[in-house]
Design a protein around this motif. Structure first.
Motif, mmCIF file in Angstrom:
data_model
loop_
_atom_site.group_PDB
_atom_site.id
_atom_site.type_symbol
_atom_site.label_atom_id
_atom_site.label_comp_id
_atom_site.label_asym_id
_atom_site.label_seq_id
_atom_site.Cartn_x
_atom_site.Cartn_y
_atom_site.Cartn_z
ATOM 1 N N VAL A 123 0.918 -1.233 0.122
ATOM 2 C CA VAL A 123 -0.061 0.009 0.079
ATOM 3 C C VAL A 123 0.563 1.282 0.154
ATOM 4 N N SER A 124 0.435 2.575 -1.149
ATOM 5 C CA SER A 124 1.680 3.282 -0.522
ATOM 6 C C SER A 124 0.990 4.701 -1.101
ATOM 7 N N GLN A 125 1.570 5.789 -1.238
ATOM 8 C CA GLN A 125 0.993 6.450 -1.952
ATOM 9 C C GLN A 125 1.055 7.024 -3.587
ATOM 10 N N CYS A 126 -1.006 7.410 -4.093
ATOM 11 C CA CYS A 126 -0.965 6.652 -5.514
ATOM 12 C C CYS A 126 0.918 7.167 -6.361
ATOM 13 N N MET A 127 1.184 6.286 -7.546
ATOM 14 C CA MET A 127 2.222 6.722 -8.168
ATOM 15 C C MET A 127 1.947 7.107 -9.782
ATOM 16 N N ASP A 128 0.879 6.230 -10.083
ATOM 17 C CA ASP A 128 0.507 6.468 -11.106
ATOM 18 C C ASP A 128 0.194 8.116 -11.975
ATOM 19 N N ALA A 144 -15.616 15.170 -7.120
ATOM 20 C CA ALA A 144 -15.955 16.204 -7.541
ATOM 21 C C ALA A 144 -16.720 17.328 -6.086
ATOM 22 N N GLY A 145 -16.373 18.641 -6.460
ATOM 23 C CA GLY A 145 -16.084 19.521 -4.908
ATOM 24 C C GLY A 145 -15.277 19.513 -3.838
ATOM 25 N N TYR A 146 -14.462 18.814 -4.210
ATOM 26 C CA TYR A 146 -13.575 18.781 -2.709
ATOM 27 C C TYR A 146 -12.314 19.148 -3.562
ATOM 28 N N ASP A 147 -11.840 20.282 -2.539
ATOM 29 C CA ASP A 147 -10.254 20.704 -2.657
ATOM 30 C C ASP A 147 -9.017 20.043 -3.133
ATOM 31 N N ASN A 148 -7.960 20.221 -4.010
ATOM 32 C CA ASN A 148 -7.168 19.576 -3.801
ATOM 33 C C ASN A 148 -6.346 18.917 -2.249
ATOM 34 N N GLU A 149 -6.647 19.921 -1.397
ATOM 35 C CA GLU A 149 -6.158 19.237 0.199
ATOM 36 C C GLU A 149 -6.810 18.145 1.126
ATOM 37 N N ASN A 150 -8.503 18.470 -0.016
ATOM 38 C CA ASN A 150 -8.806 17.517 1.413
ATOM 39 C C ASN A 150 -9.797 16.109 0.235
ATOM 40 N N ILE A 151 -8.350 15.410 -0.743
ATOM 41 C CA ILE A 151 -8.121 14.728 -1.531
ATOM 42 C C ILE A 151 -6.917 13.161 -1.858
ATOM 43 N N TYR A 152 -7.129 12.445 -1.346
ATOM 44 C CA TYR A 152 -5.854 12.147 -1.180
ATOM 45 C C TYR A 152 -6.058 10.812 -1.476
ATOM 46 N N LEU A 153 -5.234 10.326 -2.470
ATOM 47 C CA LEU A 153 -5.429 8.988 -3.301
ATOM 48 C C LEU A 153 -4.039 7.718 -3.301
ATOM 49 N N ALA A 154 -4.319 6.425 -2.463
ATOM 50 C CA ALA A 154 -3.785 5.277 -2.582
ATOM 51 C C ALA A 154 -3.649 4.725 -3.586
ATOM 52 N N SER A 165 -5.223 -1.171 -7.750
ATOM 53 C CA SER A 165 -6.240 -0.652 -7.660
ATOM 54 C C SER A 165 -5.797 0.889 -6.824
ATOM 55 N N TYR A 166 -6.575 1.753 -7.184
ATOM 56 C CA TYR A 166 -7.054 3.161 -6.575
ATOM 57 C C TYR A 166 -7.817 3.633 -5.784
ATOM 58 N N LEU A 167 -7.095 3.806 -4.995
ATOM 59 C CA LEU A 167 -8.392 4.418 -3.503
ATOM 60 C C LEU A 167 -8.592 6.267 -3.342
ATOM 61 N N VAL A 168 -9.845 6.412 -3.514
ATOM 62 C CA VAL A 168 -9.869 7.733 -3.553
ATOM 63 C C VAL A 168 -10.690 8.086 -2.027
ATOM 64 N N LEU A 169 -9.407 8.835 -1.535
ATOM 65 C CA LEU A 169 -10.057 9.211 0.155
ATOM 66 C C LEU A 169 -9.941 10.658 0.000
ATOM 67 N N HIS A 182 -14.014 5.613 -3.185
ATOM 68 C CA HIS A 182 -14.261 4.859 -4.564
ATOM 69 C C HIS A 182 -12.603 4.150 -4.573
ATOM 70 N N ASP A 183 -12.853 2.803 -5.032
ATOM 71 C CA ASP A 183 -12.043 2.016 -5.333
ATOM 72 C C ASP A 183 -11.810 1.222 -6.881
ATOM 73 N N GLY A 184 -10.810 2.142 -7.894
ATOM 74 C CA GLY A 184 -10.810 1.350 -8.730
ATOM 75 C C GLY A 184 -10.288 2.201 -9.689
ATOM 76 N N LEU A 185 -9.841 1.467 -11.436
ATOM 77 C CA LEU A 185 -8.828 2.428 -11.661
ATOM 78 C C LEU A 185 -8.924 3.844 -12.143
ATOM 79 N N SER A 186 -9.833 4.284 -12.072
ATOM 80 C CA SER A 186 -10.125 5.634 -12.724
ATOM 81 C C SER A 186 -10.887 6.627 -12.145
ATOM 82 N N TYR A 187 -10.652 7.889 -11.549
ATOM 83 C CA TYR A 187 -11.080 8.808 -10.592
ATOM 84 C C TYR A 187 -12.465 9.282 -11.502
ATOM 85 N N LYS A 188 -12.773 8.778 -12.459
ATOM 86 C CA LYS A 188 -14.082 8.861 -13.151
ATOM 87 C C LYS A 188 -15.230 8.421 -13.670
#
Length: 189
Positions: A123-128, A144-154, A165-169, A182-188
């Motif tokens: 498990v790590s900070q997202c490198m992709d 959507a609706g969150y500022d960068n400082e309130n989004i973390y990708l792992a 796989s990637y987690l959006v926190l 979110h858990d997936g391969l794209s934030y879209k």
């Protein structure tokens, strides 16, 4: 006797820092193409080279896993030399990171059902950069609706070896708790 132990400890620390610094500062020296060469490739070849680079960096991380005194650690390489990497990713090195790492590890172990490997859970900070572009994108997709400082990708290695796989926190504010949305391969998605 005591001074011998101190000298030995200093040597181990210096060798460790040399290895860590040497590995983390090598830009593109992972048997991968040069950053400029990758940028000039057609899109489908860029993805293949990027996937190769990410696989090498992840393998380095899992090969450098160790457990000492009940604590797990792993060396990893800096991802800022990966082509297309965002410069807008916030710095999450504050003390609040313990909260989201506990959440991520609990999710990987208990929700995603990832088996514990000899190197634990990768498990790590997202490198992709294809995911990290969320920090540059006006359309944050699932965040959507969150500022960068309130989004973390792992990123985490799934139950299938070598597949990630990637987690959006997100969190509402610095004082709010993190949650995985979110858990997936794209934030879209």
């Amino acid at each position: 006797m005591k001074s011998t132990k101190i000298v030995a400890l200093i040597m181990v620390v210096v060798m460790g820092l040399t290895l860590f610094t040497g590995c983390s500062s090598r830009k593109g020296n992972l048997n991968a193409m040069d950053m400029g060469d990758i940028e000039r490739l057609p899109e489908e070849q860029k993805d293949a080279e990027l996937d190769k680079t990410l696989a090498q960096m992840r393998k380095f991380r899992t090969n450098n896993f160790k457990v000492e005194n009940g604590s797990m650690s792993s060396l990893s390489q800096r991802d800022d030399a990966i082509p297309g990497q965002t410069k807008n990713r916030p710095d999450f090195s504050d003390a609040k990171t313990e909260e989201f790492w506990a959440l991520i590890h609990d999710y990987v172990e208990n929700e995603a059902g990832v088996p514990k490997r000899k190197y634990g859970y990768d498990v790590s900070q997202c490198m992709d950069p294809r995911m990290n572009i969320i920090y540059d994108d006006d359309d944050k997709g699932v965040a959507a609706g969150y500022d960068n400082e309130n989004i973390y990708l792992a990123e985490y290695e799934t139950a299938e070896d070598g597949v990630y796989s990637y987690l959006v926190l997100v969190r509402e504010s610095r004082e709010s708790p993190w949650q995985i949305i979110h858990d997936g391969l794209s934030y879209k998605e």
